[in-house]
Design a protein around this motif. Sequence first.
Motif: not given
Lengths: 368, 117
Positions: A288-294
């Motif tokens: 989720g962290i990667a997804v939110a950043l992207m």
Amino acid sequence: MSRGKLPKWVDYGLLPVLNLAAAFFVAGLVVLLIGENPLEAVKILVWGSLGFGEGVGYTLFYATNFIFTGLAVAVAFHVGLFNIGGEGQAYIGGLGVGIACLALDRIVLWWVTFPVAVAGGAVFGAAWALVPAYLQAKRGSHIVITTIMFNFIASSLMVYLLVNVLQKPGSMQPETRNFEAGGQLPLIRDILPGLDLGQAPLNLAFILVLAACVFVWVLVWHSKLGFEIRTFGANQTAAIYAGISPVRIVIITMLISGGLAGLMAINEVMGSQTRLLLEFTAGYGFVGIAVALMGRAHPIGIILASILFGMLYQGGAELAFEKPAITRDMIVVIQGLVILFAGALEHVFRPYLERLFASAPHPAAQAT
Amino acid sequence: MIDFFFAIFAIVFNLSTLDAAVRLSTPLLLAALAGLFSERSSVFDTGLEGKMLAAAFAAGVVAGVTGSAWLGLGAGMLVSVALALVHGFASITHRGNQIVSGVAINFFAAGLTTLLG
């Protein structure tokens, strides 16, 4: 922040794509290092995730998890907090979903259980975010540290509960009994058999997650609370001067964030596994962290990024099957690179793009 | 009750416990020192875990291949410093988010060490 100097399509379209391309370029180098052909790997990955009905079903199933946890991280981003505890919040959310399903599945139909389970997941996930939120708001304890620690506490708590309290009688497995039909979400493959989804566990939680995206969009950009959230995230001093209570806004935002993470369990526990088991979160909270950043913390960006990560998960499984040298850990490497390039290094390409598009007339450019 | 405390006392204060305590506290001490240094320069280093993991992997590989513990130590330090340079490039040169870049290093190291290992 130098935001606003660029045309919108460059800021929200070209820049993320460039960052992503850089991440995949380095990932390609890693594949070369292992001694495999990166282009062939990409071909297997895309075919495995989008080439046939069942693959698409699995891709969207994984994407559902990532959208939930991505939204959770994104909402916290807007208030200037880094909620790294999506994993633990989703895990405890699963407890709420599991209790609701175990209590109701033999009595009522699934659509009666469903809202109770949604409430259970959201409330339990939010409760798990409450203590770190309180400590951050009142005591200034760093939310990154407290939420990481709460992931470990959640993990231990669930082991205790599944081994000692919720375990199916007469079984050695640390998991609950299977939910009856009243505790199972209908699968899309049963509702629409024409779609040829094979065994993919894509279920009604996909509809729920799209509703959650609309909810976040309305909340953050079209509500009074969202205005307060974004104001506090942009400038705390100004927000406090404007009369926004820092304690209230931090706690409320973290509760919403934890609730969204907790809803991920609807997809996994009620939709796919139909029982509560150990480690069902499987790192989705961290993705989720990667997804939110992207996705630049915007629901539409998060949906696109989640589908990409769903492709990586589903295609990565096919890839590990076809090429044993490239294990599923490749996904973790790509995840780390995406976080690095789309998150930490997001400003690297910006000066070049600004020089390139400097001639383009833009009202914000003159203002700054 | 007194017997119980003597038993605890005997377990806590003997040579093998001391030995284990020194062995187990060494990585904690080193990581704490590392965190202290970066904190002094006001960089919040969440990537310590990843740096230690990658360094341990490199040290193990080099020591295993060359048969020299000192070369292994050097390789571990080199890899850890290289990751620290990435961290610095992201969070100091380009003013990226320090926590995000540390988390990225953790993921990268966790994935790469199992992938290559």
